[in-house]
Structures are given as structure tokens and as C-alpha cells.
Scaffold this motif. Structure first.
Motif, PDB file in Angstrom:
ATOM      1  N   MET A 122       0.849  -1.171   0.000  1.00 28.31           N
ATOM      2  CA  MET A 122       0.000   0.000   0.000  1.00 28.31           C
ATOM      3  C   MET A 122       0.898   1.238   0.000  1.00 28.31           C
ATOM      4  N   GLU A 123       0.594   2.191  -0.869  1.00 31.21           N
ATOM      5  CA  GLU A 123       1.424   3.380  -1.008  1.00 31.21           C
ATOM      6  C   GLU A 123       0.908   4.553  -0.187  1.00 31.21           C
ATOM      7  N   GLU A 124      -0.385   4.580   0.065  1.00 32.35           N
ATOM      8  CA  GLU A 124      -0.969   5.674   0.817  1.00 32.35           C
ATOM      9  C   GLU A 124      -1.930   5.134   1.857  1.00 32.35           C
ATOM     10  N   ILE A 125      -2.167   5.962   2.854  1.00 39.62           N
ATOM     11  CA  ILE A 125      -3.207   5.680   3.834  1.00 39.62           C
ATOM     12  C   ILE A 125      -4.539   5.696   3.095  1.00 39.62           C
ATOM     13  N   VAL A 126      -5.463   4.830   3.506  1.00 37.31           N
ATOM     14  CA  VAL A 126      -6.786   4.792   2.885  1.00 37.31           C
ATOM     15  C   VAL A 126      -7.810   5.184   3.940  1.00 37.31           C
ATOM     16  N   LEU A 127      -8.658   6.154   3.596  1.00 33.11           N
ATOM     17  CA  LEU A 127      -9.723   6.600   4.480  1.00 33.11           C
ATOM     18  C   LEU A 127     -11.050   6.239   3.845  1.00 33.11           C
ATOM     19  N   TYR A 128     -11.788   5.350   4.486  1.00 34.44           N
ATOM     20  CA  TYR A 128     -13.140   5.001   4.047  1.00 34.44           C
ATOM     21  C   TYR A 128     -14.089   5.928   4.790  1.00 34.44           C
ATOM     22  N   GLY A 129     -14.876   6.696   4.038  1.00 33.66           N
ATOM     23  CA  GLY A 129     -15.762   7.652   4.691  1.00 33.66           C
ATOM     24  C   GLY A 129     -16.870   8.108   3.764  1.00 33.66           C
ATOM     25  N   ALA A 130     -17.570   9.163   4.199  1.00 40.61           N
ATOM     26  CA  ALA A 130     -18.671   9.737   3.423  1.00 40.61           C
ATOM     27  C   ALA A 130     -18.674  11.246   3.615  1.00 40.61           C
ATOM     28  N   GLN A 131     -19.196  11.971   2.628  1.00 46.26           N
ATOM     29  CA  GLN A 131     -19.218  13.427   2.673  1.00 46.26           C
ATOM     30  C   GLN A 131     -20.028  13.968   3.855  1.00 46.26           C
ATOM     31  N   TRP A 132     -21.106  13.288   4.232  1.00 46.66           N
ATOM     32  CA  TRP A 132     -21.979  13.768   5.304  1.00 46.66           C
ATOM     33  C   TRP A 132     -21.415  13.514   6.702  1.00 46.66           C
ATOM     34  N   CYS A 133     -20.337  12.764   6.792  1.00 46.45           N
ATOM     35  CA  CYS A 133     -19.793  12.318   8.081  1.00 46.45           C
ATOM     36  C   CYS A 133     -18.861  13.375   8.686  1.00 46.45           C
ATOM     37  N   GLY A 134     -19.254  13.949   9.816  1.00 50.03           N
ATOM     38  CA  GLY A 134     -18.448  14.963  10.474  1.00 50.03           C
ATOM     39  C   GLY A 134     -17.084  14.456  10.909  1.00 50.03           C
ATOM     40  N   ASP A 135     -17.031  13.247  11.459  1.00 49.59           N
ATOM     41  CA  ASP A 135     -15.742  12.677  11.880  1.00 49.59           C
ATOM     42  C   ASP A 135     -14.830  12.451  10.672  1.00 49.59           C
ATOM     43  N   CYS A 136     -15.420  12.105   9.538  1.00 49.26           N
ATOM     44  CA  CYS A 136     -14.625  11.916   8.313  1.00 49.26           C
ATOM     45  C   CYS A 136     -14.035  13.244   7.864  1.00 49.26           C
ATOM     46  N   ARG A 137     -14.852  14.291   7.865  1.00 49.32           N
ATOM     47  CA  ARG A 137     -14.364  15.619   7.463  1.00 49.32           C
ATOM     48  C   ARG A 137     -13.249  16.077   8.394  1.00 49.32           C
ATOM     49  N   ARG A 138     -13.418  15.869   9.700  1.00 51.00           N
ATOM     50  CA  ARG A 138     -12.401  16.265  10.667  1.00 51.00           C
ATOM     51  C   ARG A 138     -11.100  15.511  10.427  1.00 51.00           C
ATOM     52  N   ALA A 139     -11.188  14.195  10.221  1.00 51.49           N
ATOM     53  CA  ALA A 139      -9.989  13.382   9.992  1.00 51.49           C
ATOM     54  C   ALA A 139      -9.287  13.799   8.703  1.00 51.49           C
ATOM     55  N   LYS A 140     -10.061  14.058   7.634  1.00 52.17           N
ATOM     56  CA  LYS A 140      -9.454  14.486   6.373  1.00 52.17           C
ATOM     57  C   LYS A 140      -8.758  15.841   6.534  1.00 52.17           C
ATOM     58  N   THR A 141      -9.390  16.741   7.273  1.00 47.59           N
ATOM     59  CA  THR A 141      -8.775  18.045   7.523  1.00 47.59           C
ATOM     60  C   THR A 141      -7.462  17.877   8.271  1.00 47.59           C
ATOM     61  N   TRP A 142      -7.453  17.032   9.303  1.00 49.20           N
ATOM     62  CA  TRP A 142      -6.234  16.807  10.081  1.00 49.20           C
ATOM     63  C   TRP A 142      -5.136  16.227   9.187  1.00 49.20           C
ATOM     64  N   LEU A 143      -5.481  15.231   8.373  1.00 46.72           N
ATOM     65  CA  LEU A 143      -4.493  14.619   7.485  1.00 46.72           C
ATOM     66  C   LEU A 143      -3.919  15.645   6.513  1.00 46.72           C
ATOM     67  N   ARG A 144      -4.789  16.468   5.932  1.00 49.96           N
ATOM     68  CA  ARG A 144      -4.319  17.486   4.980  1.00 49.96           C
ATOM     69  C   ARG A 144      -3.433  18.518   5.675  1.00 49.96           C
ATOM     70  N   GLU A 145      -3.866  18.994   6.855  1.00 48.82           N
ATOM     71  CA  GLU A 145      -3.087  20.000   7.584  1.00 48.82           C
ATOM     72  C   GLU A 145      -1.703  19.481   7.978  1.00 48.82           C
ATOM     73  N   ASN A 146      -1.608  18.173   8.177  1.00 46.79           N
ATOM     74  CA  ASN A 146      -0.342  17.562   8.566  1.00 46.79           C
ATOM     75  C   ASN A 146       0.392  16.949   7.379  1.00 46.79           C
ATOM     76  N   ARG A 147      -0.088  17.271   6.185  1.00 46.27           N
ATOM     77  CA  ARG A 147       0.535  16.835   4.930  1.00 46.27           C
ATOM     78  C   ARG A 147       0.745  15.320   4.868  1.00 46.27           C
ATOM     79  N   VAL A 148      -0.312  14.604   5.257  1.00 48.63           N
ATOM     80  CA  VAL A 148      -0.284  13.143   5.195  1.00 48.63           C
ATOM     81  C   VAL A 148      -1.062  12.730   3.942  1.00 48.63           C
TER      82      VAL A 148
END
Length: 78
Positions: free
Chosen positions: A1-27
Motif C-alpha cells: 500500500m502506497e498511501e493511507i486509505v480513508l473510508y468515509g462519506a461526505q456527510w460524516c463529520g468525523d470523516c471531514r475532521r480526519a481528512k482536515t487533520w491529514l491534509r493539515e499535517n501533509r499526510v
């Protein structure tokens, strides 16, 4: 596996928060939409053993389900 995989949905608040954290930390990660992809939804349930999202699969195979930002940071050594 080359990248972390995030299984989620657009309506999911926890998913949005996790994606924001990953992006802010350049993951780098690949997002898989479980709302519109039934096979992906079933795979996420299989991986996590439950229906909660996000399900995040790290490079070493570690699985995080609904992790807090602190849990993400700890798992990724940040």
C-alpha cells in the motif's frame, strides 16, 4: 500500500475532521466514498468489524475507526 486509505462519506463529520487533520499535517491519503460504492462500504465493514466511519487503514496495516485527532497524531508519530 502506497498511501493511507480513508473510508468515509461526505456527510460524516468525523470523516471531514480526519481528512482536515491529514491534509493539515501533509499526510497523503486516498479517500474511498462508502456512501456511493457498495463494495467499498462492505470492505470498510469487513476491515473495521463494524459500520462506524471513518475507517482509516495506515501503511503498516493498522486500522483506526473513528479516531480522534490525538489518536491520528499518535498513530502517525506526529
Amino acid at each position: 500500500m502506497e498511501e493511507i486509505v480513508l473510508y468515509g462519506a461526505q456527510w460524516c463529520g468525523d470523516c471531514r475532521r480526519a481528512k482536515t487533520w491529514l491534509r493539515e499535517n501533509r499526510v497523503a491519503f486516498t479517500e474511498v466514498d462508502v456512501e456511493h460504492d457498495e463494495a467499498a462500504r462492505e470492505r470498510a465493514i469487513e476491515i473495521a468489524g463494524r459500520k462506524n466511519i471513518p475507517v482509516i487503514v495506515l501503511l503498516d496495516g493498522t486500522v483506526l475507526v473513528e479516531p480522534t485527532n490525538a489518536e491520528l497524531a499518535a498513530a502517525l508519530g506526529r
